[in-house]
Design a protein around this motif. Structure first.
Motif, PDB file in Angstrom:
ATOM      1  N   VAL A   1       0.863  -1.176   0.000  1.00  0.00           N
ATOM      2  CA  VAL A   1       0.000   0.000   0.000  1.00  0.00           C
ATOM      3  C   VAL A   1       0.904   1.231   0.000  1.00  0.00           C
ATOM      4  CG1 VAL A   1      -1.845   1.239   1.182  1.00  0.00           C
ATOM      5  CG2 VAL A   1      -1.757  -1.273   1.284  1.00  0.00           C
ATOM      6  N   LYS A   2       0.851   1.976  -1.112  1.00  0.00           N
ATOM      7  CA  LYS A   2       1.712   3.143  -1.257  1.00  0.00           C
ATOM      8  C   LYS A   2       1.196   4.290  -0.393  1.00  0.00           C
ATOM      9  CE  LYS A   2       4.477   2.687  -4.070  1.00  0.00           C
ATOM     10  NZ  LYS A   2       5.792   1.996  -4.005  1.00  0.00           N
ATOM     11  N   GLU A   3       2.054   5.275  -0.201  1.00  0.00           N
ATOM     12  CA  GLU A   3       1.673   6.416   0.630  1.00  0.00           C
ATOM     13  C   GLU A   3       0.461   7.150   0.073  1.00  0.00           C
ATOM     14  OE1 GLU A   3       4.947   8.473   3.193  1.00  0.00           O
ATOM     15  OE2 GLU A   3       5.716   8.329   1.135  1.00  0.00           O
ATOM     16  N   ASP A   4       0.292   7.122  -1.258  1.00  0.00           N
ATOM     17  CA  ASP A   4      -0.855   7.806  -1.861  1.00  0.00           C
ATOM     18  C   ASP A   4      -2.109   6.935  -1.890  1.00  0.00           C
ATOM     19  OD1 ASP A   4      -0.286   5.938  -3.770  1.00  0.00           O
ATOM     20  OD2 ASP A   4       0.174   7.357  -5.375  1.00  0.00           O
ATOM     21  N   GLY A   5      -2.037   5.725  -1.301  1.00  0.00           N
ATOM     22  CA  GLY A   5      -3.203   4.865  -1.223  1.00  0.00           C
ATOM     23  C   GLY A   5      -3.306   3.833  -2.323  1.00  0.00           C
ATOM     24  N   THR A   6      -2.520   3.949  -3.354  1.00  0.00           N
ATOM     25  CA  THR A   6      -2.558   2.952  -4.423  1.00  0.00           C
ATOM     26  C   THR A   6      -1.982   1.630  -3.920  1.00  0.00           C
ATOM     27  OG1 THR A   6      -0.405   3.677  -5.258  1.00  0.00           O
ATOM     28  CG2 THR A   6      -2.381   4.685  -6.242  1.00  0.00           C
ATOM     29  N   VAL A   7      -2.409   0.549  -4.556  1.00  0.00           N
ATOM     30  CA  VAL A   7      -2.039  -0.790  -4.095  1.00  0.00           C
ATOM     31  C   VAL A   7      -1.337  -1.543  -5.212  1.00  0.00           C
ATOM     32  CG1 VAL A   7      -2.908  -2.994  -3.233  1.00  0.00           C
ATOM     33  CG2 VAL A   7      -3.986  -0.864  -2.488  1.00  0.00           C
ATOM     34  N   LYS A   8      -0.229  -2.170  -4.859  1.00  0.00           N
ATOM     35  CA  LYS A   8       0.515  -3.012  -5.783  1.00  0.00           C
ATOM     36  C   LYS A   8       0.502  -4.440  -5.234  1.00  0.00           C
ATOM     37  CE  LYS A   8       3.584  -4.558  -8.776  1.00  0.00           C
ATOM     38  NZ  LYS A   8       3.246  -4.824 -10.180  1.00  0.00           N
ATOM     39  N   THR A   9      -0.129  -5.356  -5.967  1.00  0.00           N
ATOM     40  CA  THR A   9      -0.212  -6.750  -5.516  1.00  0.00           C
ATOM     41  C   THR A   9       1.081  -7.493  -5.822  1.00  0.00           C
ATOM     42  OG1 THR A   9      -2.606  -6.802  -5.843  1.00  0.00           O
ATOM     43  CG2 THR A   9      -1.466  -8.921  -5.737  1.00  0.00           C
ATOM     44  N   LEU A  10       1.638  -8.114  -4.793  1.00  0.00           N
ATOM     45  CA  LEU A  10       2.853  -8.913  -4.963  1.00  0.00           C
ATOM     46  C   LEU A  10       2.529 -10.368  -5.299  1.00  0.00           C
ATOM     47  CD1 LEU A  10       5.042  -7.659  -1.974  1.00  0.00           C
ATOM     48  CD2 LEU A  10       5.351  -7.137  -4.395  1.00  0.00           C
ATOM     49  N   ALA A  11       1.522 -10.920  -4.617  1.00  0.00           N
ATOM     50  CA  ALA A  11       1.116 -12.313  -4.861  1.00  0.00           C
ATOM     51  C   ALA A  11      -0.315 -12.472  -4.383  1.00  0.00           C
ATOM     52  CB  ALA A  11       2.033 -13.291  -4.132  1.00  0.00           C
ATOM     53  N   GLU A  12      -1.034 -13.359  -5.052  1.00  0.00           N
ATOM     54  CA  GLU A  12      -2.435 -13.554  -4.670  1.00  0.00           C
ATOM     55  C   GLU A  12      -2.850 -15.000  -4.910  1.00  0.00           C
ATOM     56  OE1 GLU A  12      -6.849 -11.538  -5.324  1.00  0.00           O
ATOM     57  OE2 GLU A  12      -5.182 -10.975  -6.634  1.00  0.00           O
ATOM     58  N   GLN A  13      -3.476 -15.561  -3.914  1.00  0.00           N
ATOM     59  CA  GLN A  13      -4.074 -16.892  -4.038  1.00  0.00           C
ATOM     60  C   GLN A  13      -5.580 -16.705  -3.934  1.00  0.00           C
ATOM     61  OE1 GLN A  13      -2.552 -20.437  -1.792  1.00  0.00           O
ATOM     62  NE2 GLN A  13      -4.576 -20.392  -0.869  1.00  0.00           N
TER      63      GLN A  13
END
Length: 663
Positions: free
Chosen positions: A312-324
């Motif tokens: 979760v970036k400081e500006d609120g955007t989200v970067k997914t690293l891994a997902e099951q």
């Protein structure tokens, strides 16, 4: 010569000194760092950090952050790779070296490529290369100020349904009862005492919950979950100031005690469970099957929780690293007819007993009952210690699942003995014995042991009379005429000691030891060491109405119907003979099941009264049995047993069940 040797030695010493004083390369230093990283020796890794990197994070923070991230994300099989170039480059003050990282996480594989920057620094009197570390070395997208998010998406538990789709175990809701301390008012102590009484809690438990560190006067303090159906309890609780409720998700069992032993219930997972199930995706907040099919089908019903690891970036955007992705549990549809199940359970109310009902053509289990039962909703929501103790001390043993156990069957065994005798040719339809006594023994070699009959019919007793009046002496003599081998082989053909695969684990029926004439005689009328489970008992009557074939019982609607467990056990002629005789067990005024006669509805069956005692002459515990079916339209065979009861009581209850089915 000496001068030449001195010059050579000087050159060699100079070379050695030169080699020893050579500065390490950034490639060598980073290789050492990568090895420590793969071994997760974070404290030693910190010593490789540049001065600027150390200014940004303390050793304690560095080690703690790596440990926490790797533990929280369940990082495993970490492999950081750096391949040194074949030729080392010349570096002045800094060097940029590429590396790659691969790892397994709770959400699946994570891998990335990145560049490490090393800087040359002089510390004390030594110059060396140090890693100019920052948070992107953990994950390239993780900048200072960003946060890692680990989100567990709960899988929805699969439902257990009956044959028509009625929910037997479903995901529903319950009522969370709690208090708001600031609203309890002047009657606070009285309210707490009353709530404790209604919820079967102690006042100490309530006060402890209210004194937790996070509690504030205006916050809801949860105390206990209760059924949403208990309107009377709701009215009493929520009429008091400060007592509030919230709707919460909960596993529901709409048919309560009637299916409690078959379906079971779920409960909170324990630390021991988590240790045993490590690596199977369970978390400390999960529920797990505790009894019945909820436990047997745990893997199928549970599903797989979804997991998402993201930044979760400081500006609120989200970067997914891994997902099951979440995989919800699968529904299971049973062959059970919930109406038949409930009706049979109702017939057993107030008694300790069990019942089964199967379709003799398809093998579908239509009902499988153990009574008394318990409230699985109460067990799932959290039964009090007092209530559990009451149930555990109940002489009817509501926690005992009777249908999965074996019991002495008594005279319901006689139709099986009849079929074995007829098919072997060692017993004929017109075989008769002269019987006038209440007790009989073959000869003096039996000592004091005698077979006792309860029929008062005297004279020449043939097979029909023996079945209709349930004559023990007749069947004892018939078994002796068959012999041990023929009788035992016949029982095995009828499925004794051979439990086929079945969705619910049930103990197989047992022959026990038949090592004497007395044991052989007793076994023929369902005593000796013979024991049967109630489902198998119902199935053993299927050859009489299923073309001579013993049907394989099934419980899952997905299972193939009409599977033959044992083929060709009874000829058409012998099946017709047995059906006629078992019909007269009910229609004959002196038949042992005459009180089961239903007007305009043909019913065939056999009673049994098994006695469990230490030795002959003593009064033992009685088990009353009855098996019944319609020989003309056999779509259901019912078997019932009641403890401490004669068979006439059981017959009356099975009759009532069939009468309800006719409405």
């Amino acid at each position: 010569m000496k001068r030449a040797l001195f010059i050579i030695m000087s050159v060699l010493m100079a070379a050695i000194i030169s080699g020893c004083s050579k500065e390490p390369t950034p490639e060598e230093r980073f290789s050492q760092y990568v090895k420590l990283w793969n071994d997760q020796k974070f404290d030693e890794m910190y010593g490789f950090l540049s001065a600027e990197a150390k200014d940004s994070i303390t050793k304690e923070e560095f080690v703690s952050r790596y440990n926490k991230i790797y533990q929280d994300l369940e990082i495993d099989k970490l492999k950081v790779s750096y391949k040194q170039p074949e030729e080392e480059k010349e570096h002045e003050e800094d060097a940029e070296l590429p590396f790659s990282a691969k790892m397994e996480s709770a959400a699946g594989p994570i891998e990335f490529d990145h560049n490490a920057t090393l800087v040359k620094e002089k510390r004390d009197d030594d110059t060396n290369w140090y890693v100019d570390w920052n948070t992107t070395y953990i994950f390239p997208e993780l900048k200072a100020g960003d946060k890692l998010s680990f989100k567990n998406v709960q899988a929805e538990r699969g439902s257990i349904l009956d044959r028509d789709g009625n929910g037997l175990a479903i995901n529903g809701t319950a009522v969370q009862v709690g208090v708001v301390p600031g609203e309890l008012g002047e009657q606070k102590d009285q309210t707490i005492a009353k709530v404790a009484e209604l919820l079967d809690m102690s006042e100490e438990q309530i006060n402890k919950a209210m004194n937790a560190g996070w509690v504030k006067d205006d916050l809801f303090v949860p105390l206990k979950k209760i059924s949403k159906e208990d309107k009377g309890l709701h009215e009493k609780l929520f009429s008091m100031n400060g007592v509030k409720s919230q709707e919460v998700g909960a596993r529901e069992y709409p048919y309560g005690a009637a299916l409690s032993h078959l379906i079971g219930y779920v409960g909170p997972i324990t630390a021991d469970d988590l240790e045993k199930l490590e690596g199977k995706g369970y978390t400390a907040t999960d529920l797990i099957g505790r009894r019945g099919l909820e436990q047997v089908l745990e893997d199928q019903l549970k599903g797989t929780n979804g997991v998402r690891i993201s930044i979760v970036k400081e500006d609120g955007t989200v970067k997914t690293l891994a997902e099951q992705p979440v995989e919800n549990g699968k529904d299971v549809k049973l062959t059970i007819d919930v109406v038949a199940q409930q009706q049979l359970y109702d017939q057993l109310k107030g008694k300790a007993g069990m019942a089964s009902a199967i379709n003799p053509a398809t093998g579908e289990t239509l009902a499988l009952v153990s009574a008394p039962g318990f409230d699985p909703n109460e067990m799932t929501l959290g039964i009090s210690q007092n209530k559990r103790k009451t149930l555990e001390e109940d002489p009817l043993q509501p926690f005992l699942n009777r249908f999965r156990l074996t019991y002495v069957p008594g005279s319901v065994m006689k139709p099986i003995t009849t079929a074995i005798g007829l098919e072997s040719g060692k017993l004929q339809k017109d075989t008769a014995f002269e019987i006038n006594e209440k007790q009989w023994q073959k000869d003096a070699s039996w000592g004091k042991y005698k077979v006792t009959r309860y029929s008062d019919v005297k004279g020449s007793i043939n097979l029909e009379k023996a079945l209709v009046y349930s004559d023990n002496i007749y069947f004892a003599q018939a078994a002796l005429g068959m012999g041990q081998d023929t009788f035992t082989e016949g029982l095995k053909k009828f499925g004794f000691e051979d439990q086929p695969e079945y969705l619910y684990p049930i103990e197989p029926s047992q022959i026990g030891k038949i090592d004497s004439e007395i044991r052989l005689a007793d076994s023929a009328y369902g005593q000796g060491q013979i024991e049967m489970n109630v489902l198998h008992l119902a199935a053993t009557y299927s050859p009489f109405v299923n073309n001579g074939n013993l049907i394989k019982p099934i419980l899952n609607m997905e299972d193939e119907q009409g599977q033959v467990w044992k083929e060709g056990l009874v000829s058409d002629e012998h099946a017709a003979t047995i059906n006629s005789m078992l019909t007269k067990v009910i229609t004959d005024p002196k038949g042992t099941a005459h009180n089961g006669l239903i007007a305009n509805y043909p019913l065939a069956g056999k009673t049994g009264t098994a006695e469990i005692k230490e030795k002959q002459g003593e009064k033992g515990k009685e088990l009353g049995w009855f098996v019944a079916y319609n020989p003309n339209a056999a779509d259901m065979i019912v078997a019932m047993m009641i403890e401490d009861s004669g068979s006439k009581d059981v017959v009356s209850r099975v009759k009532s069940f069939y009468e309800l089915r006719m409405q």
